[in-house]
Design an enzyme around this catalytic site. Structure first.
Site, PDB file in Angstrom:
ATOM      1  N   GLU A  18     -12.879  85.823 -27.767  1.00  0.00           N
ATOM      2  CA  GLU A  18     -12.998  87.274 -27.829  1.00  0.00           C
ATOM      3  C   GLU A  18     -12.494  87.797 -29.182  1.00  0.00           C
ATOM      4  O   GLU A  18     -11.888  87.033 -29.955  1.00  0.00           O
ATOM      5  CB  GLU A  18     -12.184  87.881 -26.675  1.00  0.00           C
ATOM      6  CG  GLU A  18     -12.707  87.480 -25.287  1.00  0.00           C
ATOM      7  CD  GLU A  18     -14.060  88.105 -24.927  1.00  0.00           C
ATOM      8  OE1 GLU A  18     -14.907  88.314 -25.797  1.00  0.00           O
ATOM      9  OE2 GLU A  18     -14.255  88.381 -23.728  1.00  0.00           O
ATOM     10  N   HIS A  42     -18.734  87.567 -29.143  1.00  0.00           N
ATOM     11  CA  HIS A  42     -18.038  86.307 -28.868  1.00  0.00           C
ATOM     12  C   HIS A  42     -18.989  85.115 -28.818  1.00  0.00           C
ATOM     13  O   HIS A  42     -20.161  85.256 -28.469  1.00  0.00           O
ATOM     14  CB  HIS A  42     -17.190  86.391 -27.587  1.00  0.00           C
ATOM     15  CG  HIS A  42     -17.965  86.493 -26.305  1.00  0.00           C
ATOM     16  ND1 HIS A  42     -17.563  87.302 -25.262  1.00  0.00           N
ATOM     17  CD2 HIS A  42     -19.104  85.892 -25.861  1.00  0.00           C
ATOM     18  CE1 HIS A  42     -18.411  87.168 -24.258  1.00  0.00           C
ATOM     19  NE2 HIS A  42     -19.352  86.333 -24.592  1.00  0.00           N
ATOM     20  N   ASP A 100     -17.120  76.718 -21.417  1.00  0.00           N
ATOM     21  CA  ASP A 100     -16.087  77.538 -20.787  1.00  0.00           C
ATOM     22  C   ASP A 100     -16.230  77.589 -19.275  1.00  0.00           C
ATOM     23  O   ASP A 100     -17.262  77.184 -18.713  1.00  0.00           O
ATOM     24  CB  ASP A 100     -16.108  78.967 -21.369  1.00  0.00           C
ATOM     25  CG  ASP A 100     -17.531  79.457 -21.649  1.00  0.00           C
ATOM     26  OD1 ASP A 100     -18.461  79.021 -20.957  1.00  0.00           O
ATOM     27  OD2 ASP A 100     -17.704  80.266 -22.572  1.00  0.00           O
ATOM     28  N   ASP A 144     -19.862  91.626 -27.397  1.00  0.00           N
ATOM     29  CA  ASP A 144     -18.779  91.911 -28.347  1.00  0.00           C
ATOM     30  C   ASP A 144     -18.746  90.898 -29.499  1.00  0.00           C
ATOM     31  O   ASP A 144     -17.802  90.875 -30.281  1.00  0.00           O
ATOM     32  CB  ASP A 144     -17.418  91.930 -27.620  1.00  0.00           C
ATOM     33  CG  ASP A 144     -17.055  90.582 -27.003  1.00  0.00           C
ATOM     34  OD1 ASP A 144     -17.819  89.612 -27.178  1.00  0.00           O
ATOM     35  OD2 ASP A 144     -15.992  90.500 -26.349  1.00  0.00           O
TER      36      ASP A 144
HETATM   37  C1  F6R Z   1     -21.247  81.157 -21.710  1.00  0.00           C
HETATM   38  C2  F6R Z   1     -20.666  81.611 -22.968  1.00  0.00           C
HETATM   39  C3  F6R Z   1     -20.833  83.019 -23.406  1.00  0.00           C
HETATM   40  C4  F6R Z   1     -22.269  83.531 -23.310  1.00  0.00           C
HETATM   41  C5  F6R Z   1     -22.364  84.981 -23.753  1.00  0.00           C
HETATM   42  C6  F6R Z   1     -23.763  85.537 -23.580  1.00  0.00           C
HETATM   43  O1  F6R Z   1     -20.965  79.786 -21.488  1.00  0.00           O
HETATM   44  O2  F6R Z   1     -20.029  80.844 -23.617  1.00  0.00           O
HETATM   45  O3  F6R Z   1     -20.392  83.139 -24.737  1.00  0.00           O
HETATM   46  O4  F6R Z   1     -23.091  82.726 -24.096  1.00  0.00           O
HETATM   47  O5  F6R Z   1     -21.462  85.756 -23.032  1.00  0.00           O
HETATM   48  O6  F6R Z   1     -24.073  85.605 -22.222  1.00  0.00           O
HETATM   49  P1  F6R Z   1     -25.545  85.975 -21.725  1.00  0.00           P
HETATM   50  O7  F6R Z   1     -26.419  84.831 -22.131  1.00  0.00           O
HETATM   51  O8  F6R Z   1     -25.433  86.087 -20.237  1.00  0.00           O
HETATM   52  O9  F6R Z   1     -25.921  87.241 -22.413  1.00  0.00           O
END
Ligand code: F6R
Length: 263
Positions: free
Chosen positions: A143, A138, A67, A136
């Site tokens: 989301e 994801h 992403d 959340d």
């Molecule tokens: C990032 C992504 C997100 C993160 C998630 C956890 O490329 O796809 O899904 O993996 O938001 O983020 P952290 O590791 O910062 O807790």
């Protein structure tokens, strides 16, 4: 699903890096799906170490990032493109012609998303997808409520995600509200998936995604529908799981169960 609980962040990072390194050694032109965020920083550090100390060769691999924030240019300090270069690409011998990160500042996100999916198909699909998990639930930026059939597209970020991401920006107003993200359908087509999570703040969502019912409200639960998922956790992230004894037994007796136990 195979659940590997490790004592701490360092061991989580080492274990996940070893899994990735083994896949690269098995297939030199592996197609890797990559994640950003705090969680994989240690994993990338370990992979860089393996590259430098043991000569792990990235020259033939391709990579696709999950992403990118809409509106951020690739060289913006908060872009995921920048993050990847800073934490990983510039330290290894990857061929930048084979590196794909969604382009946040594209004029036509829809067309770009179609093109991104085509590039993944063109190289034969993703062999190993690395994932983190959001507060959340994801995966990538799928989301709550995202379709399990979704493909790469623009997604509006959920309130909790915007708050979580605000730590990298100087004000709430600067935090992007949209991201281009691979879809759940895209992720589920990866041949193997490796999800990593650490810290107490992930404990509830980790327990829901591994032991709770499948629901689009916690999009990581879609991984229960995939046949080859490995989850590497630290002790804190695993602290709300109820079947840890079973997962640990399987982890420690893998040599016995390898052929007979499903994931
Ligand atoms: C990032 C992504 C997100 C993160 C998630 C956890 O490329 O796809 O899904 O993996 O938001 O983020 P952290 O590791 O910062 O807790």
């Amino acid at each position: 699903m195979e659940i590997i609980v490790t004592p701490n962040y360092e061991e989580m990072s080492k274990t996940s890096a070893k899994i990735i390194a083994n896949e690269i050694r098995r297939k030199h032109d592996l197609v890797l799906g990559l994640a950003t965020g705090d969680t994989p920083v240690g994993t990338y550090e370990e992979l860089v170490k393996i590259h430098k100390e043991e000569g792990l060769d990235f020259s033939k691999i391709s990579s696709f990032n999950l992403d990118e924030y809409v509106g951020l240019a690739p060289l913006h300090k908060n872009s995921y493109n920048y993050f990847m270069h800073d934490n990983f690409f510039k330290h290894i011998n990857i061929n930048m012609a084979n590196v794909y990160v969604p382009q946040g500042n594209t004029n036509d996100p829809e067309e770009f998303s179609r093109w991104y999916e085509l590039q993944i198909k063109r190289v034969g699909g993703i062999d190993l997808q690395i994932l983190g998990i959001g507060g959340d639930g994801h995966i990538a930026f799928n989301e709550p409520g995202s379709s399990f059939a979704s493909r790469t597209r623009v997604k509006a970020l959920y309130k909790q995600t915007i708050e979580d991401n605000s730590r990298f920006f100087s004000s709430m107003e600067e935090v992007p509200r949209f991201a281009i993200t691979m879809g759940i359908g895209t992720i589920l087509e990866a041949r193997k998936i490796l999800l990593i999570a650490n810290g107490k703040k992930k404990a509830d969502v980790v327990a829901s995604f591994i032991e709770g019912p499948v629901t689009s409200q916690i999009t990581a639960t879609a991984l229960q529908l995939h046949t080859h998922v490995t989850v590497v956790l630290d002790q804190d992230a695993a602290s709300k799981l109820t079947r840890t004894e079973y997962y640990n037994w399987v982890r420690d007796n893998k040599h016995m169960v390898h052929k007979s136990v499903g994931r």
